[in-house]
Design an enzyme around this catalytic site. Structure first.
Site, PDB file in Angstrom:
ATOM      1  N   ASP A 184      11.394  15.724  -2.801  1.00 23.41           N
ATOM      2  CA  ASP A 184      12.457  15.083  -3.566  1.00 23.41           C
ATOM      3  C   ASP A 184      12.851  16.024  -4.700  1.00 23.41           C
ATOM      4  O   ASP A 184      12.124  16.937  -5.051  1.00 23.41           O
ATOM      5  CB  ASP A 184      12.086  13.670  -4.024  1.00 23.41           C
ATOM      6  CG  ASP A 184      10.933  13.646  -4.985  1.00 23.41           C
ATOM      7  OD1 ASP A 184      10.576  14.718  -5.489  1.00 23.41           O
ATOM      8  OD2 ASP A 184      10.399  12.565  -5.240  1.00 23.41           O
ATOM      9  N   ASP A 188       9.385   6.523   2.269  1.00 25.38           N
ATOM     10  CA  ASP A 188       8.192   7.086   1.655  1.00 25.38           C
ATOM     11  C   ASP A 188       7.733   6.144   0.563  1.00 25.38           C
ATOM     12  O   ASP A 188       8.550   5.436  -0.034  1.00 25.38           O
ATOM     13  CB  ASP A 188       8.502   8.438   1.010  1.00 25.38           C
ATOM     14  CG  ASP A 188       9.263   8.269  -0.294  1.00 25.38           C
ATOM     15  OD1 ASP A 188      10.479   8.054  -0.239  1.00 25.38           O
ATOM     16  OD2 ASP A 188       8.634   8.307  -1.364  1.00 25.38           O
ATOM     17  N   CYS A 224      -8.662  -1.558  15.229  1.00 28.38           N
ATOM     18  CA  CYS A 224      -7.945  -0.450  14.590  1.00 28.38           C
ATOM     19  C   CYS A 224      -8.624   0.851  15.009  1.00 28.38           C
ATOM     20  O   CYS A 224      -9.852   0.934  15.015  1.00 28.38           O
ATOM     21  CB  CYS A 224      -7.959  -0.596  13.068  1.00 28.38           C
ATOM     22  SG  CYS A 224      -7.213   0.826  12.224  1.00 28.38           S
ATOM     23  N   CYS A 243      -8.372   3.814  13.513  1.00 24.57           N
ATOM     24  CA  CYS A 243      -8.461   4.844  12.474  1.00 24.57           C
ATOM     25  C   CYS A 243      -9.924   5.261  12.275  1.00 24.57           C
ATOM     26  O   CYS A 243     -10.846   4.561  12.688  1.00 24.57           O
ATOM     27  CB  CYS A 243      -7.843   4.360  11.162  1.00 24.57           C
ATOM     28  SG  CYS A 243      -8.942   3.409  10.110  1.00 24.57           S
ATOM     29  N   CYS A 276     -12.194   2.626  10.479  1.00 26.75           N
ATOM     30  CA  CYS A 276     -12.573   1.455  11.270  1.00 26.75           C
ATOM     31  C   CYS A 276     -13.479   1.817  12.445  1.00 26.75           C
ATOM     32  O   CYS A 276     -14.299   1.020  12.878  1.00 26.75           O
ATOM     33  CB  CYS A 276     -11.326   0.724  11.749  1.00 26.75           C
ATOM     34  SG  CYS A 276     -10.406  -0.010  10.383  1.00 26.75           S
ATOM     35  N   HIS A 313      -7.159   4.275   6.339  1.00 29.03           N
ATOM     36  CA  HIS A 313      -6.797   3.060   7.080  1.00 29.03           C
ATOM     37  C   HIS A 313      -5.382   2.586   6.730  1.00 29.03           C
ATOM     38  O   HIS A 313      -4.600   2.235   7.612  1.00 29.03           O
ATOM     39  CB  HIS A 313      -7.808   1.930   6.824  1.00 29.03           C
ATOM     40  CG  HIS A 313      -7.332   0.634   7.369  1.00 29.03           C
ATOM     41  ND1 HIS A 313      -7.486   0.279   8.702  1.00 29.03           N
ATOM     42  CD2 HIS A 313      -6.598  -0.365   6.798  1.00 29.03           C
ATOM     43  CE1 HIS A 313      -6.882  -0.881   8.915  1.00 29.03           C
ATOM     44  NE2 HIS A 313      -6.339  -1.305   7.774  1.00 29.03           N
TER      45      HIS A 313
HETATM   46 ZN   LIG Z   1      -8.461   1.199  10.326  1.00 33.79          ZN
END
Ligand SMILES: [Zn+2]
Length: 373
Positions: A94, A266, A304, A306, A309, A335
């Protein structure tokens, strides 16, 4: 390839939601897309591998902060931000407009904004030309024109002058921008005044920028106010260029923006909430600091994929937060970004199947996120 190229793949039959693809010098970005924020050339607490593993296609950095520190001498010496932070995927900067206008001690003139450095009090003049020089030195794939960020409370007359000044600054930004492998986006201002938004939109889109942003939203206005602007102007932005709405990152606002034809967003929200111990899940927000997680063997979110997790329990993360261990904040940030990015992935699928509005309904009926906020 030198500049970005936008491909419109599909528009949802029952809303203005669009599925697209942006080709950049550092790879392809599918849209709609959520961009994690790396203000100081780091997405707080995450390594580049961790950012890539959450399927982030592009990150955002901040020209104003990088200009102050490390400063352009160092940025030049490292030949730009991609080398400096060893990030080889797309990156957007930006212009620093928003940060300059957040400073208390600043003076606006036709030339630009004179302000005191928050570091040492020295006087600095930020102009469209200076902002282009900074962003070209940083070497982002997408740079933003230098605009005036106006508080809607300053009234109609001020906003009118400001819209015209932003147009003159946009033309100066466009003329000063020479870097061939960097694209430049223009920013439509006008606050909450319909006629001034329309005026700004006509002015800014008359310049052949590579993409367009709606600025001056997500600055504390009511949901209904941003909804009105998005409904009226989102789809008026050119169809053959990417459309970016700045500072958006909550599920509520991302759904609203996508529904009205916006492509890029964003926000610091997922990482900021992560650092404060709050996780975003498909059910709603989850406070991992709460003592009820102490003996909980389940991950932040079942199903999940990720890293947090797949590897750790709520009980462990609760302990890390209690001890103020940095890993706790990193795990929740991973996460939360994964959640935002994959929520957008689901939106993409829904747009492709012309079921965006059904997906939106389902999302809000299964979670505690407000449909409006
Ligand atoms: Zn997760």
């Amino acid at each position: 390839m030198s500049k970005i190229k936008y491909e419109l793949l599909h528009v949802d039959k029952y809303s203005k939601a669009r599925r697209g693809r942006i080709h950049t010098p550092h790879g392809i970005i599918e849209t709609p897309v959520f961009m994690p924020v790396g203000t100081n050339s780091t997405v707080k607490g995450l390594t580049n591998d961790q950012i890539k593993n959450i399927d982030s296609e592009i990150i955002l950095s901040n020209a104003f902060h990088l200009f102050l520190r490390p400063g352009m001498e160092i940025m030049k010496d490292f030949e730009g931000i991609h080398n400096f932070m060893n990030w080889n995927k797309p990156l957007l900067t930006d212009s620093g407009g928003f940060q300059v206008f957040s400073l208390k001690d600043r003076k606006i003139s036709e030339e630009g904004v004179l302000f005191r450095s928050p570091l040492d009090g020295s006087k600095i003049m930020m102009t469209p030309e200076k902002s282009m020089e900074i962003q070209q030195t940083i070497g982002s794939d997408i740079a933003m024109a230098f605009d005036e960020c106006v508080n809607a409370k300053w009234g109609y007359e001020y906003m009118k002058d400001s819209v015209d000044r932003t147009y003159r600054w946009a033309k100066r930004s466009f003329e000063a921008h020479k870097k061939e492998n960097q694209s430049l986006f223009g920013i439509v201002q006008g606050g909450l005044f319909s006629d001034l938004r329309q005026r700004s939109l006509e002015q800014i889109t008359s310049i052949p920028f590579d993409g367009f942003a709606l600025g001056g939203l997500a600055v504390g206005e009511k949901y209904q106010e941003s909804e009105k602007v998005l409904k009226e102007f989102g789809d008026k932005l050119p169809k053959d260029k990417p459309r970016y709405i700045m500072g958006i990152g909550s599920p509520t606002m991302m759904f609203l923006s996508v529904e009205n034809g916006m492509d890029m967003f964003d926000c610091v929200l997922p990482t900021r909430m992560g650092r404060h111990g709050t996780a975003l899940t498909w059910n709603g927000k989850l406070n991992l600091k709460s003592a009820k997680n102490k003996f909980d063997h389940s991950p932040i979110e079942n199903d999940c994929n990720c890293y947090a997790c797949k590897n750790h329990t709520r009980g462990y993360i609760n302990h890390l937060l209690k001890r103020d261990e940095m890993l706790g904040k990193t795990l929740i940030s991973i996460h939360n970004l994964y959640f935002n990015i994959h929520l957008i992935h689901k939106m993409r699928e829904a747009i492709e199947n012309d079921s965006f509005l059904d997906f939106k309904k389902e999302f809000f009926s299964n979670s505690s996120y407000p449909l409006q906020n």
